[in-house]
Design an enzyme around this catalytic site. Structure first.
Site, PDB file in Angstrom:
ATOM      1  CB  ALA A  61      25.415 -13.803  31.918  1.00 40.12           C
ATOM      2  N   GLY A 100      29.529 -11.931  34.859  1.00 36.61           N
ATOM      3  CA  GLY A 100      28.749 -12.460  35.982  1.00 36.61           C
ATOM      4  C   GLY A 100      29.557 -13.413  36.838  1.00 36.61           C
ATOM      5  CD  GLU A 103      28.347  -8.561  37.507  1.00 33.05           C
ATOM      6  OE1 GLU A 103      27.897  -9.451  36.744  1.00 33.05           O
ATOM      7  OE2 GLU A 103      27.934  -7.395  37.498  1.00 33.05           O
ATOM      8  CD  GLU A 123      30.040  -7.741  32.456  1.00 31.94           C
ATOM      9  OE1 GLU A 123      31.196  -7.268  32.427  1.00 31.94           O
ATOM     10  OE2 GLU A 123      29.654  -8.474  33.379  1.00 31.94           O
TER      11      GLU A 123
END
Ligand code: T1G
Length: 684
Positions: A61, A100, A103, A123
């Protein structure tokens, strides 16, 4: 174009191009969302390859968006959209598929990667947990145990390991796009692998979770996110896929606004800004292609090893052959240790050692670009070395001292070409510790200073510019912490209480056990020099211990007693007696201490000293002080460093705490800079 499309026969190739690391900005998320919709309606598209431009696959992200309101499409929705797309997606990974980014890859039907690529969910290093299914899909692909290690550890795994774990389907040799298309051509799209959400996940017995949690609590010392990540993975094994996703998302949102997450983001961005300080923008560093190291002791060998790790050829100079042999043996031991820990291969170690030439004559440095002195911490010894170097080295060679406590201005005084001198304060072991304090003199040329920062970059270190004072930034604040630790002893605490309190605060070890490990004589030597300069020194108990030969673990006695063969300190009557004598001498009121009161009595005065360091211009910015304490002294990253921690506490609270300690005679009052609620540095 942030997200673009090309066609390769029956395959669509979706490319993300969002420098520098293809972070999942809103534009990238929107671009991918639109692609899924469009391609699901392309009858002649069989499958989709997702690939990235630049140096890496999607690295997560966009951390710069964290402090802002979430914007659609939200990442979890995009991940779900890709996973349930009518056309199967294949993630083609190079560089690092992280957070992310991984992911998104987990939502794809297949994942392929270059051998050099890595995947991971870091994270927790930012004080959060994966927020788009990482803790729910990973255990379904790799199993619960490997998922716990990957997510709570926050460390990426290379492609080969990821394949072993079931996280990727193939390692691609050669061109990634060509290899991914060849992989796609080999797929039977009538027999697609089950979606992660449709895969079973093992239920683990309570003992597994209890053991994992106990190990984590011991390792993370107060950090919250790893434990919350463990809870998410546990939920993934106990709840439905949808419920587990909801639990993970709730945990992510809860942590994203937390103090630890703010602190860890602060450190993340400061670490990346440090190697290229704005004040050196446009300054071309003096070129350093070869290094001389004077001294083959612990520091000299460590610095030589760090130079070799940076690919620089080294000439190690010692005063005679026996000393040189010892120095080269120290260096070999460093690389042999790295081989035994699997950090480098035997061949790499051999190549590193081959890059070091041992000499006893400084004329060997006639064409060396940079020389770093690491000899005995004595002004006359160092001055003698630089006098010789001035004779043997090129006038444009950068000459640096590794001194910890001496004044570089005095070391170099009177020597020719004053503009070429610099302090480079490495931390032991120099080949491991990332902190490098870079100390210019008044005459240091900006190109020479920039050469110090370029050297730090090549060594993958965190450089911080420090002004000249006793102890520069880190050791000056360490002296305050140690003096405060003794003040607390004299007011009724024990060494074990103080060490336990600082461990609870998140330090890897407390101030007294750290002194026993490093040796009490080193600080005693510096206190002697400080007293000779007329500086105030407060170490009534340490002085007594050193005087009685209690130097720490190396003498089996220091702040603690060490039974034969043990490195676990035990409370010592001799220390209790030394404290009692100091109490009698200083007539200090006794009080009961809580852990929090102890950490405040140590950390608040350290923050006060940091504010003075800023006010004096010894440090240019508060974040530099944070980096020094984190990377040189083990200050907990998830507090963000002492100055960030103080701002999170609230500077008014810090000032009040200091004034209360001063009222009780336990610390100096808050300095004006802090009282003015300012932690900004001085303009350059
Ligand atoms: N967002 C924004 N900027 C980033 C970024 C990110 N994720 N990662 C790096 N940068 C910037 C960095 O600030 C620097 O900027 C430049 O890119 C190069 O970085 C839902 C929410 C990828 C291994 O934690 O580990 O996904 O200084 O110097 O050494 O579950 O960057 O040039 O202006 O580090 O080659 C999870 C963090 C996010 C990865 C590359 N992802 N990044 O290392 O370059 S949370 C991460 C890294 C998440 C989801 C959650 C490294 C790298 P500038 P660099 P590098």
């Amino acid at each position: 174009m942030t997200v673009s499309l090309t066609r390769h026969g029956a395959f669509a190739v979706v490319s993300v191009d969002n420098p520098p690391v293809n972070a999942l900005s809103q534009a990238v998320r929107q671009g991918l969302w639109d692609m899924v919709d469009a391609l699901d309606h392309e009858a002649d598209v069989t499958a989709v390859v997702l690939i990235c431009a630049g140096r890496t696959f999607i690295a997560g992200a966009d951390i710069t968006e964290f402090g802002k309101p979430s914007m659609e499409p939200l990442l979890p929705d995009l991940v779900q959209r890709i996973e349930t797309a009518r056309k199967p997606w294949i993630a083609a990974i190079h560089g690092s598929a992280l957070g992310g980014g991984f992911e998104i890859a987990l939502a794809c039907r297949y994942r392929v990667a270059l051998a050099s690529a890595s995947v991971g969910l870091p994270e927790v290093n930012l004080g959060i947990v994966p927020g788009a299914g990482g803790t729910v899909r990973t255990p379904r692909l790799a199993g619960v145990g490997p998922a716990v290690e990957l997510v709570t550890g926050g460390k990426p795994v290379r492609a080969a390991k990821a394949k072993e774990m079931g996280l990727i389907d193939a390692v691609i040799e050669g061109d990634l796009l060509e290899g991914s298309l060849a992989f796609a051509r080999g797929c039977d799209f009538e027999q697609l692998p089950a979606l992660a959400q449709d895969r079973a996940v093992d239920a683990m017995d309570p003992e597994f979770w209890a053991t994992a949690e106990a190990a984590l609590i011991k390792r993370v010392r107060g950090e919250v996110a790893p434990l919350r990540a463990l809870a998410c993975i546990k939920a993934a094994t106990e709840r439905s896929f949808t419920e587990a996703l909801a639990f993970e998302r709730e945990t992510f949102l809860d942590l994203r606004g937390s103090r630890q997450a703010a602190a860890l983001r602060h450190v993340f961005f400061c670490e990346r800004a440090a190697p290229r300080p704005s004040e050196l923008n446009g300054v071309t560093p003096r070129s350093v292609r070869s290094v001389g190291v004077i001294g083959g002791g612990t520091m000299g060998a460590g610095i030589a090893a760090a130079c070799r790790d940076a690919g620089l050829p080294v000439i190690m100079i010692e005063q005679d052959q026996p000393a040189l042999d010892r120095g080269l043996a120290n260096l070999s031991r460093i690389f042999e240790g790295a081989v035994s820990r699997g950090r480098i291969s035997a061949q790499q170690a051999e190549d590193k050692i081959k890059g070091v030439a041992g000499q006893t004559d400084m004329s060997a440095l006639a064409d060396t670009d940079l020389v770093i002195e690491a000899v005995f911490e004595d002004l006359s010894v160092k001055r003698a070395v630089f006098t010789q170097l001035a004779d043997h080295c090129r006038p444009d060679a950068v000459l640096a001292t590794n001194t910890s406590y001496l004044d570089p201005q005095m070391i170099f005084e009177g020597l020719p070409h004053q503009e070429r001198f610099l302090g480079l304060h490495f931390f032991s072991p120099a080949q491991v510790m990332k902190l490098l304090e870079i100390v210019p003199t008044k005459q240091t040329d900006p190109a020479v200073l920039a050469a110090g920062f370029a050297l730090a970059r090549s060594m993958n270190k965190i450089p911080v510019r420090a002004g000249i004072c006793d102890g520069f930034i880190g050791n000056r604040m360490l002296k305050v912490l140690r003096a405060q630790a003794e003040r607390v002893l004299l007011s009724g605490a024990t060494p074990a209480m103080v060490d336990a309190a600082m461990r609870e605060f998140g330090q890897p070890m407390g101030p007294f056990e750290a002194q026993d490990l490093g040796g009490l004589d080193i600080a005693a030597f510096q206190r002697k020099a400080a007293r000779e300069r007329g500086d105030p020194v407060f170490a009534p108990v340490a002085d007594r211990l050193v005087a009685s030969g209690r130097l720490g673990q190396k003498t089996k006695a220091g702040w603690y007693d060490y039974p034969e063969g043990s490195r676990q300190g035990q409370a010592s009557d001799a220390v209790t007696d030394a404290i009692a004598l100091a109490v009698a001498e200083h007539a200090v009121p006794q009080r009961a201490w809580t852990s929090r009161q102890i950490t405040d009595a140590l950390v608040l005065p350290m923050v006060n000293e940091g504010a003075k360091i800023l006010a004096e211009g010894i440090a240019l910015r508060a974040s530099d002080i944070d980096l020094v304490k984190i990377h040189g002294y083990g200050f907990p990253r998830w507090h963000g460093g002492p100055m960030h921690w103080a701002q999170a506490e609230g500077l008014a609270v810090v000032v009040a705490g200091l004034d209360a300690l001063a009222q009780a005679g336990l610390a100096e009052p808050a300095c004006d800079h802090l009282r003015g609620h300012s932690l900004s540095g001085q303009a350059l």
